[in-house]
Design a protein around this motif. Structure first.
Motif, PDB file in Angstrom:
ATOM      1  N   VAL A 197       5.262 -34.815   4.495  1.00 20.44           N
ATOM      2  CA  VAL A 197       6.329 -33.881   4.120  1.00 20.44           C
ATOM      3  C   VAL A 197       7.181 -33.434   5.306  1.00 20.44           C
ATOM      4  CG1 VAL A 197       4.898 -31.798   4.269  1.00 20.44           C
ATOM      5  CG2 VAL A 197       6.843 -31.889   2.670  1.00 20.44           C
ATOM      6  N   HIS A 198       6.595 -33.372   6.495  1.00 17.95           N
ATOM      7  CA  HIS A 198       7.350 -32.917   7.674  1.00 17.95           C
ATOM      8  C   HIS A 198       8.534 -33.831   7.971  1.00 17.95           C
ATOM      9  CE1 HIS A 198       4.768 -36.074   9.338  1.00 17.95           C
ATOM     10  NE2 HIS A 198       5.672 -36.186  10.299  1.00 17.95           N
ATOM     11  N   ALA A 199       8.422 -35.105   7.561  1.00 14.23           N
ATOM     12  CA  ALA A 199       9.438 -36.095   7.915  1.00 14.23           C
ATOM     13  C   ALA A 199      10.697 -35.993   7.051  1.00 14.23           C
ATOM     14  CB  ALA A 199       8.853 -37.507   7.808  1.00 14.23           C
ATOM     15  N   ILE A 200      10.667 -35.161   6.018  1.00 12.04           N
ATOM     16  CA  ILE A 200      11.848 -35.012   5.164  1.00 12.04           C
ATOM     17  C   ILE A 200      12.949 -34.238   5.887  1.00 12.04           C
ATOM     18  CG2 ILE A 200      12.709 -33.954   3.040  1.00 12.04           C
ATOM     19  CD1 ILE A 200      10.031 -34.649   1.758  1.00 12.04           C
ATOM     20  N   SER A 201      12.599 -33.239   6.665  1.00 14.58           N
ATOM     21  CA  SER A 201      13.578 -32.455   7.416  1.00 14.58           C
ATOM     22  C   SER A 201      14.438 -33.364   8.297  1.00 14.58           C
ATOM     23  CB  SER A 201      12.836 -31.441   8.282  1.00 14.58           C
ATOM     24  OG  SER A 201      13.716 -30.688   9.053  1.00 14.58           O
ATOM     25  N   PRO A 202      15.727 -33.093   8.418  1.00 18.01           N
ATOM     26  CA  PRO A 202      16.483 -31.886   8.034  1.00 18.01           C
ATOM     27  C   PRO A 202      17.027 -31.905   6.606  1.00 18.01           C
ATOM     28  CG  PRO A 202      17.923 -33.339   9.249  1.00 18.01           C
ATOM     29  CD  PRO A 202      16.559 -34.015   9.222  1.00 18.01           C
ATOM     30  N   ARG A 226      17.697 -42.679   2.420  1.00 20.20           N
ATOM     31  CA  ARG A 226      18.780 -42.633   1.443  1.00 20.20           C
ATOM     32  C   ARG A 226      18.666 -41.404   0.549  1.00 20.20           C
ATOM     33  NH1 ARG A 226      18.010 -48.212  -1.500  1.00 20.20           N
ATOM     34  NH2 ARG A 226      15.886 -47.364  -1.441  1.00 20.20           N
ATOM     35  N   VAL A 227      17.485 -40.825   0.472  1.00 11.72           N
ATOM     36  CA  VAL A 227      17.266 -39.614  -0.317  1.00 11.72           C
ATOM     37  C   VAL A 227      17.733 -38.419   0.498  1.00 11.72           C
ATOM     38  CG1 VAL A 227      15.549 -38.140  -1.419  1.00 11.72           C
ATOM     39  CG2 VAL A 227      15.319 -40.637  -1.516  1.00 11.72           C
ATOM     40  N   CYS A 228      18.616 -37.590  -0.087  1.00 11.40           N
ATOM     41  CA  CYS A 228      19.197 -36.502   0.701  1.00 11.40           C
ATOM     42  C   CYS A 228      18.731 -35.126   0.274  1.00 11.40           C
ATOM     43  CB  CYS A 228      20.716 -36.582   0.655  1.00 11.40           C
ATOM     44  SG  CYS A 228      21.438 -36.301  -0.964  1.00 11.40           S
ATOM     45  N   CYS A 229      17.935 -35.008  -0.803  1.00 12.86           N
ATOM     46  CA  CYS A 229      17.508 -33.700  -1.292  1.00 12.86           C
ATOM     47  C   CYS A 229      16.326 -33.908  -2.236  1.00 12.86           C
ATOM     48  CB  CYS A 229      18.662 -33.016  -2.015  1.00 12.86           C
ATOM     49  SG  CYS A 229      18.377 -31.308  -2.517  1.00 12.86           S
ATOM     50  N   GLU A 284      11.994 -26.857   7.887  1.00 13.19           N
ATOM     51  CA  GLU A 284      13.227 -26.364   7.288  1.00 13.19           C
ATOM     52  C   GLU A 284      14.261 -27.490   7.169  1.00 13.19           C
ATOM     53  OE1 GLU A 284      13.652 -23.489   6.017  1.00 13.19           O
ATOM     54  OE2 GLU A 284      12.034 -22.275   6.867  1.00 13.19           O
ATOM     55  N   PRO A 285      15.167 -27.354   6.194  1.00 13.01           N
ATOM     56  CA  PRO A 285      15.304 -26.302   5.190  1.00 13.01           C
ATOM     57  C   PRO A 285      14.335 -26.500   4.020  1.00 13.01           C
ATOM     58  CG  PRO A 285      17.098 -27.871   4.977  1.00 13.01           C
ATOM     59  CD  PRO A 285      16.297 -28.301   6.166  1.00 13.01           C
ATOM     60  N   LYS A 286      13.698 -25.417   3.617  1.00 18.21           N
ATOM     61  CA  LYS A 286      12.719 -25.488   2.542  1.00 18.21           C
ATOM     62  C   LYS A 286      12.689 -24.164   1.799  1.00 18.21           C
ATOM     63  CE  LYS A 286       8.870 -24.037   5.549  1.00 18.21           C
ATOM     64  NZ  LYS A 286       7.509 -24.377   6.028  1.00 18.21           N
ATOM     65  N   LYS A 287      12.187 -24.196   0.568  1.00 17.04           N
ATOM     66  CA  LYS A 287      12.055 -22.986  -0.232  1.00 17.04           C
ATOM     67  C   LYS A 287      10.877 -23.157  -1.173  1.00 17.04           C
ATOM     68  CE  LYS A 287      14.519 -20.033  -3.561  1.00 17.04           C
ATOM     69  NZ  LYS A 287      15.764 -19.850  -4.357  1.00 17.04           N
TER      70      LYS A 287
END
Length: 310
Positions: free
Chosen positions: A225-230, A129-132, A258-261
């Motif tokens: 953290v890898h699982a947050i993408s895309p 449900r978290v998009c960003c 990605e996407p990441k900064k």
């Protein structure tokens, strides 16, 4: 000025205290992108965090800040910090926000600082449900972080203290409580802030349970953290951070997809990301954060959210 409302929700049966910020130009029936803001290791929303949701509301977002269980005005064992429980509090905060009429439930983001910067990574990775996400001065690996705060001989001694406390908890059901600096020794700047700002505001006269440290050492957000993408994630870290080394953020960023900064801030210490310590660096954090949310969160009409003010 934003509309500010004290609210509460329940997380695993415990009443959690929060503050809801809604933009002053919100029209009846309108929904907006929303950011849930999460505090750090021994923080409470009223000391560290409120300038963040205040600023987000000024820029057109619904924003929410809350005290984790056991901290601030929330229920729970006082000052007991179990990372898995804090992540569950975040997920339950997201659920709570889906009940707020002004919230666009498809556009919910997370913002976290310090230990909260790691917590929001785990929460986002385990909740689609978290998009960003925005993660500021995060702890990526609790074991590595705890060890980095101590000289080798201090680390060996601390491990013995934790082992003794583990036995004590099994025999008595209680963990010995210590001053926050025994759990989280830091550089002189961090110690000064803790002494002058944090400890002056806390009400935990009996200290913090040693079991907090052992639980922290099992908490490894970089493994998630890898699982947050895309979905997009922004990392912000101060280059002279003496409490959470910038290598923590480098490690997390390297494992993110990605996407990441990654934004690094020269000449900044850990607590400088908070307005009450360093307003100028806080402005950098807010500028980057709002730009990230503006780029990746959309209004209900499908348009990218635009900042209201410069």
């Amino acid at each position: 000025m934003a509309k500010v409302t004290e609210v509460s929700f329940y997380s695993e049966g415990l009443k959690i205290s929060g503050i809801l910020y809604e933009p002053d130009d919100l029209k009846p029936g309108e929904v907006r992108p929303t950011v849930v803001c999460c505090h750090g290791y021994t923080g409470v929303k009223d000391v560290y965090l409120l300038p963040v949701p205040e600023r987000l509301a000024k820029h057109g977002y619904v924003a929410f800040a809350f005290d984790h269980r056991g901290f601030g005005k929330s229920e729970g064992v006082v000052a007991r910090l179990m990372p898995t429980e804090q992540v569950e509090d975040i997920r339950n905060a997201v659920t709570f926000m889906t009940t707020i009429p002004s919230v666009d439930t498809s556009q919910i983001a997370l913002y976290g600082t310090s230990f909260g910067g790691g917590n929001v990574v785990v929460a986002a990775a385990t909740d689609d449900r978290v998009c960003c996400v925005v993660s500021v001065v995060p702890v990526a690996n609790g074991y590595r972080w705890m060890k980095s705060l101590r000289k080798h001989w201090e680390w060996l001694k601390f491990q013995k203290v934790l082992a003794d406390d583990r036995i004590e908890r099994v025999l008595t059901g209680k963990s010995r409580r210590v001053d926050v600096t025994e759990l989280m020794p830091g550089d002189p700047h961090s110690r000064q802030v803790i002494q002058e700002k944090v400890k002056a505001a806390e009400k935990y006269t009996e200290g913090y349970p040693l079991e907090n440290a052992e639980a922290t050492m099992r908490h490894i957000p970089e493994d998630y953290v890898h699982a947050i993408s895309p979905r997009p994630i922004l990392f912000i870290h101060t280059e002279r951070d003496g409490l959470v080394p910038i290598d923590e953020c480098y490690s997390m960023f390297a494992k993110a997809n990605e996407p990441k900064k990654l934004v690094t801030i020269p000449d900044g210490d850990h607590y400088d990301v908070y307005e009450f310590v360093n307003p100028s660096i806080f402005e950098v954090v807010m500028r980057e954060t709002i730009a990230w949310f503006n780029a990746h969160l959309k209004r209900g009409d499908g348009t990218v959210t635009a900042a209201k003010v410069a």
